[in-house]
Design a protein around this motif. Sequence first.
Motif, mmCIF file in Angstrom:
data_model
loop_
_atom_site.group_PDB
_atom_site.id
_atom_site.type_symbol
_atom_site.label_atom_id
_atom_site.label_comp_id
_atom_site.label_asym_id
_atom_site.label_seq_id
_atom_site.Cartn_x
_atom_site.Cartn_y
_atom_site.Cartn_z
ATOM 1 N N GLN A 162 78.532 63.039 33.283
ATOM 2 C CA GLN A 162 79.975 63.201 33.254
ATOM 3 C C GLN A 162 80.615 61.812 33.254
ATOM 4 O OE1 GLN A 162 81.194 66.259 32.960
ATOM 5 N NE2 GLN A 162 79.205 67.241 33.259
ATOM 6 N N VAL A 163 81.403 61.522 32.241
ATOM 7 C CA VAL A 163 82.009 60.204 32.089
ATOM 8 C C VAL A 163 83.507 60.302 32.336
ATOM 9 C CG1 VAL A 163 82.366 58.223 30.555
ATOM 10 C CG2 VAL A 163 80.260 59.576 30.389
ATOM 11 N N THR A 164 84.038 59.369 33.114
ATOM 12 C CA THR A 164 85.467 59.299 33.383
ATOM 13 C C THR A 164 86.002 57.983 32.856
ATOM 14 O OG1 THR A 164 85.188 60.613 35.393
ATOM 15 C CG2 THR A 164 87.254 59.407 35.145
ATOM 16 N N SER A 165 87.005 58.061 32.010
ATOM 17 C CA SER A 165 87.570 56.871 31.368
ATOM 18 C C SER A 165 89.061 56.795 31.667
ATOM 19 C CB SER A 165 87.345 56.950 29.855
ATOM 20 O OG SER A 165 88.025 55.919 29.180
ATOM 21 N N LEU A 166 89.522 55.595 32.022
ATOM 22 C CA LEU A 166 90.929 55.369 32.338
ATOM 23 C C LEU A 166 91.625 54.639 31.191
ATOM 24 C CD1 LEU A 166 90.587 54.254 36.060
ATOM 25 C CD2 LEU A 166 91.522 56.420 35.228
ATOM 26 N N CYS A 199 80.659 46.751 31.842
ATOM 27 C CA CYS A 199 80.296 48.148 32.090
ATOM 28 C C CYS A 199 81.297 49.159 31.569
ATOM 29 C CB CYS A 199 80.042 48.370 33.577
ATOM 30 S SG CYS A 199 81.418 47.920 34.678
ATOM 31 N N GLY A 200 82.558 48.776 31.351
ATOM 32 C CA GLY A 200 83.528 49.727 30.816
ATOM 33 C C GLY A 200 83.639 50.970 31.677
ATOM 34 N N ALA A 201 83.472 52.132 31.063
ATOM 35 C CA ALA A 201 83.587 53.393 31.790
ATOM 36 C C ALA A 201 82.319 53.760 32.545
ATOM 37 C CB ALA A 201 83.966 54.522 30.838
ATOM 38 N N GLY A 202 81.308 52.892 32.511
ATOM 39 C CA GLY A 202 80.102 53.119 33.295
ATOM 40 C C GLY A 202 79.048 53.963 32.628
ATOM 41 N N VAL A 203 79.164 54.164 31.316
ATOM 42 C CA VAL A 203 78.213 55.024 30.611
ATOM 43 C C VAL A 203 76.796 54.476 30.710
ATOM 44 C CG1 VAL A 203 77.556 55.939 28.362
ATOM 45 C CG2 VAL A 203 79.959 55.890 29.017
ATOM 46 N N GLU A 228 87.221 50.613 37.931
ATOM 47 C CA GLU A 228 87.578 51.884 38.561
ATOM 48 C C GLU A 228 86.998 53.052 37.772
ATOM 49 O OE1 GLU A 228 89.206 54.420 41.442
ATOM 50 O OE2 GLU A 228 88.695 52.283 41.417
ATOM 51 N N SER A 229 86.977 52.954 36.453
ATOM 52 C CA SER A 229 86.357 54.000 35.630
ATOM 53 C C SER A 229 84.877 54.134 35.962
ATOM 54 C CB SER A 229 86.523 53.665 34.142
ATOM 55 O OG SER A 229 87.864 53.719 33.745
#
Length: 331
Positions: A162-166, A199-203, A228-229
């Motif tokens: 589950q990916v969360t992007s801001l 890392c961006g959204a942490g994928v 934070e993402s």
Amino acid sequence: MDPRSEVLLRQPEHFNGRTLLAGLPADDLLTHFPDARGWTWHAGDDAYFQARFPGRVDFGTSAPAQPYDTAVLFLPKSRELTDYLLNVLAALVPHGTLYVVGEKRGGVERAAKQLTLLGTASKLDNARHCQLWKVSQPSATPVRLHERAECFELNVAGSTLQVTSLPGVFSHGRLDKGSALLLEHLDHLPSGPLLDFGCGAGVVGATLKQRYPESNIHMLDVDAFALESSRMTLTANRLEGHVFAGDGIAAAPIGLGAIISNPPFHQGVHTHYQASETLLREAAHHLRPGGELRIVANSFLKYPPLIEQHLGPCRILAERDGFRIYQAIRR
């Protein structure tokens, strides 16, 4: 001096009171506005401000909570981030004035249209290839950052993520082609701590923790919204990782088993290769002997000679859609 700052200095009478400068460039603008406070989400800029103007600039995803007469948004690249920040700043100055300053080629006229949703907007200045717009007594409903998140699901090597992007984060709300290719080629990484650089959204970092649960995962980015993402993505998947801010590979720990990255080369409306090229030059200092650098990059970028000069023989693991996976082992 940044041209956007120069535009503000042409109108100093508007910024003499309690002013919040959001996304301000790393220059000496604060010298001219002694009552102003800054808010930045760029770790490199924050390091400059803490050395040059200690205590006057806050780093993070939240605006410093103080009373303001005026707020200025230095236009970011992302339209979604602009919309979020305009609403945040408008809520801080409901009886004051909200300004937007930006380069013409950066979309300031588009941002001016967004500004009209908050009140009657007018153009105050047009100089240095920039424009300055304002709206008095803006009307906005307070928004929370997490309400602006985009969530999506990935299936990687049989595991669901589950990916969360801001807003403002690279490839907001979707998986980009380069990262998709990289996720397919994460097998047989060396043991030891793993770093997701940019890392961006942490994928990538979250996928690494799923694939290598015994490894310590470090996730580094220059942008507070990306950090934070990544934290939200880890939380959504009940994963652990060390998420931290830094302007480039110098902020990373040493003794890493591997550095994995879809390294950035864009910042704002301009193209910058410095962070990526510095990564290639300095990766060996952060890897343990036998440690590995594995990155995805546009195939037109001339990275292999730089990798071989500073790290070791460069191997192409895969190529698709204009991207390549490069691998090199520290000698």
